[in-house]
Design a protein around this motif. Structure first.
Motif, mmCIF file in Angstrom:
data_model
loop_
_atom_site.group_PDB
_atom_site.id
_atom_site.type_symbol
_atom_site.label_atom_id
_atom_site.label_comp_id
_atom_site.label_asym_id
_atom_site.label_seq_id
_atom_site.Cartn_x
_atom_site.Cartn_y
_atom_site.Cartn_z
ATOM 1 N N UNK A 145 39.320 18.191 39.405
ATOM 2 C CA UNK A 145 39.109 18.277 37.962
ATOM 3 C C UNK A 145 40.422 18.377 37.196
ATOM 4 N N UNK A 146 41.541 18.084 37.853
ATOM 5 C CA UNK A 146 42.833 18.104 37.184
ATOM 6 C C UNK A 146 43.508 19.455 37.098
ATOM 7 N N UNK A 147 42.887 20.472 37.661
ATOM 8 C CA UNK A 147 43.464 21.820 37.574
ATOM 9 C C UNK A 147 44.760 21.906 38.375
ATOM 10 N N UNK A 148 44.769 21.357 39.582
ATOM 11 C CA UNK A 148 45.977 21.381 40.401
ATOM 12 C C UNK A 148 47.137 20.678 39.717
ATOM 13 N N UNK A 149 46.874 19.547 39.105
ATOM 14 C CA UNK A 149 47.916 18.795 38.390
ATOM 15 C C UNK A 149 48.478 19.637 37.241
ATOM 16 N N UNK A 150 47.604 20.249 36.476
ATOM 17 C CA UNK A 150 48.074 21.061 35.354
ATOM 18 C C UNK A 150 48.865 22.285 35.822
ATOM 19 N N UNK A 151 48.430 22.902 36.913
ATOM 20 C CA UNK A 151 49.194 24.022 37.468
ATOM 21 C C UNK A 151 50.589 23.561 37.885
ATOM 22 N N UNK A 152 50.653 22.409 38.576
ATOM 23 C CA UNK A 152 51.954 21.896 39.016
ATOM 24 C C UNK A 152 52.833 21.541 37.818
ATOM 25 N N UNK A 153 52.267 20.864 36.837
ATOM 26 C CA UNK A 153 53.064 20.497 35.666
ATOM 27 C C UNK A 153 53.633 21.734 34.981
ATOM 28 N N UNK A 208 54.291 24.775 36.335
ATOM 29 C CA UNK A 208 55.352 25.461 37.094
ATOM 30 C C UNK A 208 56.616 24.606 37.155
ATOM 31 N N UNK A 209 56.459 23.285 37.191
ATOM 32 C CA UNK A 209 57.640 22.418 37.164
ATOM 33 C C UNK A 209 58.371 22.556 35.832
ATOM 34 N N UNK A 210 57.634 22.654 34.746
ATOM 35 C CA UNK A 210 58.243 22.871 33.438
ATOM 36 C C UNK A 210 59.007 24.195 33.423
ATOM 37 N N UNK A 211 58.443 25.211 34.033
ATOM 38 C CA UNK A 211 59.121 26.511 34.126
ATOM 39 C C UNK A 211 60.447 26.356 34.862
ATOM 40 N N UNK A 212 60.454 25.618 35.979
ATOM 41 C CA UNK A 212 61.689 25.384 36.723
ATOM 42 C C UNK A 212 62.722 24.638 35.897
ATOM 43 N N UNK A 213 62.269 23.632 35.166
ATOM 44 C CA UNK A 213 63.179 22.879 34.300
ATOM 45 C C UNK A 213 63.766 23.791 33.225
ATOM 46 N N UNK A 263 40.336 30.352 39.050
ATOM 47 C CA UNK A 263 39.785 29.253 39.848
ATOM 48 C C UNK A 263 40.865 28.511 40.620
ATOM 49 N N UNK A 264 42.122 28.815 40.359
ATOM 50 C CA UNK A 264 43.232 28.190 41.068
ATOM 51 C C UNK A 264 44.525 28.880 40.699
ATOM 52 N N UNK A 265 45.549 28.629 41.520
ATOM 53 C CA UNK A 265 46.844 29.229 41.219
ATOM 54 C C UNK A 265 47.958 28.440 41.876
ATOM 55 N N UNK A 266 49.159 28.642 41.376
ATOM 56 C CA UNK A 266 50.367 28.085 41.965
ATOM 57 C C UNK A 266 51.398 29.204 42.032
ATOM 58 N N UNK A 267 52.112 29.262 43.157
ATOM 59 C CA UNK A 267 53.119 30.297 43.370
ATOM 60 C C UNK A 267 54.433 29.640 43.759
ATOM 61 N N UNK A 273 54.097 32.870 39.273
ATOM 62 C CA UNK A 273 52.713 32.908 39.751
ATOM 63 C C UNK A 273 51.822 32.648 38.538
ATOM 64 N N UNK A 274 51.258 31.454 38.510
ATOM 65 C CA UNK A 274 50.416 31.030 37.395
ATOM 66 C C UNK A 274 49.000 30.812 37.888
#
Length: 178
Positions: free
Chosen positions: A100-108, A110-115, A74-78, A63-64
């Motif tokens: 504003x690129x926040x969603x992309x950075x959140x996804x990048x 969490x994907x890095x965490x998975x990797x 202002x945003x989060x990814x779970x 949860x970031x």
């Protein structure tokens, strides 16, 4: 990280979510639901992740949150681990902060965490017709996965989403292999 909003430079950071912000994340999720409703992607009553769900995502380190320079979420990814996969359960950016690129950075992140955890890849479900959904995920390397190739948990998840008011013809499962 820096983002431009209304000709202002806004700094924000992405990091672990603080439990005292769970209620703010739920408010962001409800506000983002209305963006989806306006795009025709959802019907029915807006819903948000429960405090228990957010706590579980957080406990698992998946949860970031994107915070402004004054620590306002202002945003989060779970996400959660499903077998050998990272499943993106939710990603939302408050409508005032979208595009504003926040969603992309959140996804990048969490994907890095998975990797880093050695998972096979990541999955998610989304609306395939809204420009800021399936096409956005495609830019991150996600591809549509259909039929027998879908892990069983994705089949079940789409059925559950449809029962909650998501439009069946618009739902799609996607994955990216690490």
């Amino acid at each position: 990280m820096t983002s431009f909003i209304e000709n202002q430079v806004m700094d924000f950071t992405i990091g672990p979510t603080h439990p005292e912000h769970f209620d703010k994340l739920r408010a962001i999720e409800l506000a983002a639901f209305e963006t989806l409703r306006n795009a025709g992607a959802v019907t029915g009553e807006a819903g948000a992740s429960s405090l228990e769900e957010l706590s579980n995502f957080s406990r698992n380190g998946l949860l970031l949150t994107a915070y402004t320079s004054d620590s306002v979420p202002v945003g989060f990814v779970a996400g959660k681990v499903e077998g050998t996969w990272l499943h993106i359960a939710e990603i939302d950016v408050h409508p005032q902060w979208q595009r504003n690129g926040i969603g992309r950075l959140l996804m990048e992140r969490i994907l890095l965490t998975g990797q880093q955890r050695g998972l096979a890849g990541a999955t998610l479900t989304t609306d395939k017709m809204v420009a800021f959904n399936a096409r956005f995920y495609g830019t991150l390397g996600f591809n549509i996965v259909e039929g027998h190739a879908q892990p069983p948990y994705l089949v079940s998840l789409i059925a559950e989403e449809i029962s909650k008011g998501f439009i069946p013809a618009r739902r799609v499962a996607m994955w990216v292999i690490f």
